[in-house]
Write a protein that holds these residues in place. Structure first.
Motif, short mmCIF file in Angstrom:
data_model
loop_
_atom_site.label_atom_id
_atom_site.label_comp_id
_atom_site.label_asym_id
_atom_site.label_seq_id
_atom_site.Cartn_x
_atom_site.Cartn_y
_atom_site.Cartn_z
N UNK A 197 1.28 -6.08 24.85
CA UNK A 197 1.18 -7.51 24.58
C UNK A 197 1.80 -7.92 23.24
N UNK A 198 2.15 -6.97 22.37
CA UNK A 198 2.77 -7.37 21.11
C UNK A 198 2.49 -6.41 19.98
N UNK A 199 3.19 -6.62 18.87
CA UNK A 199 3.00 -5.80 17.67
C UNK A 199 2.20 -6.58 16.63
N UNK A 200 1.23 -5.92 16.03
CA UNK A 200 0.34 -6.59 15.09
C UNK A 200 -0.66 -7.45 15.83
N UNK A 201 -1.04 -7.00 17.03
CA UNK A 201 -1.89 -7.81 17.91
C UNK A 201 -3.34 -7.89 17.42
N UNK A 202 -4.01 -8.95 17.83
CA UNK A 202 -5.42 -9.14 17.54
C UNK A 202 -6.23 -8.11 18.33
N UNK A 203 -7.07 -7.32 17.68
CA UNK A 203 -7.82 -6.27 18.38
C UNK A 203 -8.66 -6.78 19.54
N UNK A 204 -9.26 -7.96 19.39
CA UNK A 204 -10.10 -8.50 20.46
C UNK A 204 -9.28 -8.88 21.68
N UNK A 205 -8.10 -9.47 21.45
CA UNK A 205 -7.23 -9.83 22.58
C UNK A 205 -6.71 -8.56 23.24
N UNK A 206 -6.33 -7.56 22.43
CA UNK A 206 -5.86 -6.30 22.98
C UNK A 206 -6.91 -5.66 23.88
N UNK A 240 0.83 -1.20 0.00
CA UNK A 240 0.00 0.00 0.00
C UNK A 240 0.87 1.25 0.00
N UNK A 241 2.06 1.09 0.50
CA UNK A 241 2.93 2.24 0.68
C UNK A 241 3.77 2.56 -0.56
N UNK A 242 4.34 1.52 -1.18
CA UNK A 242 5.29 1.77 -2.25
C UNK A 242 5.11 0.74 -3.36
N UNK A 243 4.68 1.20 -4.53
CA UNK A 243 4.47 0.30 -5.66
C UNK A 243 5.82 -0.09 -6.27
N UNK A 244 5.83 -1.25 -6.90
CA UNK A 244 7.07 -1.76 -7.49
C UNK A 244 7.68 -0.76 -8.47
N UNK A 245 6.85 -0.11 -9.27
CA UNK A 245 7.37 0.82 -10.28
C UNK A 245 8.09 1.99 -9.63
N UNK A 246 7.53 2.49 -8.50
CA UNK A 246 8.17 3.60 -7.80
C UNK A 246 9.46 3.12 -7.14
N UNK A 247 9.41 1.91 -6.55
CA UNK A 247 10.60 1.35 -5.93
C UNK A 247 11.73 1.20 -6.94
N UNK A 292 0.06 -3.17 5.70
CA UNK A 292 1.09 -2.68 4.79
C UNK A 292 0.88 -3.20 3.36
N UNK A 293 0.35 -4.42 3.29
CA UNK A 293 0.13 -5.02 1.98
C UNK A 293 -1.33 -4.85 1.56
N UNK A 294 -1.59 -5.03 0.28
CA UNK A 294 -2.92 -4.77 -0.27
C UNK A 294 -4.01 -5.63 0.36
N UNK A 295 -3.65 -6.81 0.86
CA UNK A 295 -4.63 -7.74 1.42
C UNK A 295 -4.77 -7.64 2.94
N UNK A 296 -4.02 -6.75 3.57
CA UNK A 296 -4.04 -6.62 5.03
C UNK A 296 -4.96 -5.48 5.48
N UNK A 297 -5.60 -5.67 6.62
CA UNK A 297 -6.46 -4.65 7.20
C UNK A 297 -5.78 -4.03 8.42
N UNK A 298 -6.06 -2.75 8.63
CA UNK A 298 -5.52 -2.04 9.78
C UNK A 298 -6.54 -2.02 10.92
N UNK A 299 -6.03 -1.96 12.14
CA UNK A 299 -6.91 -1.82 13.30
C UNK A 299 -7.52 -0.42 13.33
N UNK A 300 -8.81 -0.35 13.51
CA UNK A 300 -9.51 0.94 13.62
C UNK A 300 -9.44 1.40 15.07
N UNK A 301 -8.62 2.42 15.33
CA UNK A 301 -8.40 2.87 16.71
C UNK A 301 -9.68 3.41 17.35
N UNK A 302 -10.55 4.00 16.56
CA UNK A 302 -11.79 4.55 17.12
C UNK A 302 -12.71 3.42 17.59
#
Length: 282
Positions: free
Chosen positions: A224-233, A42-49, A263-273
């Motif tokens: 408890x960790x990085x990339x943690x499960x929102x429910x466990x957090x 999501x951050x840097x496409x191959x062509x730009x890299x 970071x990748x196209x198939x990954x979801x981010x945690x919604x802090x709100x």
């Protein structure tokens, strides 16, 4: 209080091989990018890299100020009732330009070593805006405390040392709440397999050491960790609130961070709100 690892900062070393080994042929054949099912960032496409590689050579580190500002703004909007202090974990990226950017936005900092403390101070950060949570106390620990940083004891021995050096002083305590969650086993820093923090069942020993040296326990810290499960957090956050009730002088609960950032196209981010709302209600 909340410190967040804002991992939209992506440090990348760009390296592309022109040839791949073909497992079914003795002859090496070049493959075009169109024939490879590549992951998409999501951050840097191959062509730009590729363009960056050609213009600046490698290795090179690439940062996106727009993404950094966006992530910081989301963190600063975390739901709260009694005040919020966002901290950036410096070990995610101690680049001075990024530290200065976050400082300008009102973000505070979490350091995991004495070197990180000094690096932040050199970047213009006030010691009062730095919190030290370290597996091993720095050799210049006493000097750092006298500078005015905040400190979280991560072991009974650290708390004992602080008490001997600063009887009657005030500090925080990092607990291992008994549960952990991370994107991988290596980034899971909670639960019985982790050495981070004081095991939650040792809280009475924490109280005894504090009483012996007249230490004021002003903060409780869990992570408890990085990339943690929102429910466990969320579950751990509620457990952390119960720990706060064990120490009547605590005025700050540091809920850790490590929220999943896609970071990748198939990954979801945690919604802090979303994850913050139940904590605020509790």
């Amino acid at each position: 209080m909340l410190w967040l690892r804002i991992l939209s900062t992506i440090c990348i070393a760009l390296s592309v091989n022109s040839f791949l080994r073909h497992h079914f042929s003795a002859v090496r054949k070049p493959l075009s990018m169109s024939s490879i099912e590549a992951e998409t960032s999501k951050f840097l496409h191959y062509s730009i890299a590729s363009e960056i590689r050609e213009n600046f050579k490698t290795p090179i580190y690439v940062y996106d100020e727009k993404s950094l500002i966006s992530q910081a703004e989301k963190a600063l909007s975390f739901p709260n009732l009694y005040g919020l202090r966002v901290r950036f974990a410096m070990k995610a990226c101690p680049n001075a330009a990024i530290l200065k950017l976050f400082k300008k936005m009102g973000v505070n900092f979490d350091a995991s070593s004495g070197y990180e403390v000094l690096r932040a101070v050199k970047a213009g950060v006030s010691p009062s805006c730095i919190s030290l949570s370290s597996q091993e106390l720095p050799a210049n620990f006493e000097e750092l405390i006298k500078m005015g940083i905040e400190f979280n004891a991560c072991s009974l021995n650290q708390l004992e040392t602080f008490g001997r050096l600063f009887p009657g002083g005030s500090c925080g305590v990092r607990f291992n709440p008994g549960k952990g969650s991370g994107g991988t086993g290596k980034t899971n820093v909670g639960g019985s397999s982790s050495s981070f923090g004081i095991w939650h069942e040792l809280k009475e020993q924490v109280k005894a050491i504090a009483a012996q040296h007249k230490i004021n326990i002003a903060r409780i810290h869990t992570h408890i960790g990085s990339g943690s499960d929102p429910d466990i957090w969320l579950n751990v956050s509620l457990l952390s609130l119960n720990l706060v009730r064990e120490f009547p002088n605590v005025v700050t609960l540091n809920l850790g961070g490590g929220f999943k950032v896609g970071r990748m196209s198939y990954e979801k981010s945690t919604d802090l709100s979303v994850v913050g709302a139940p904590v605020m209600e509790s």
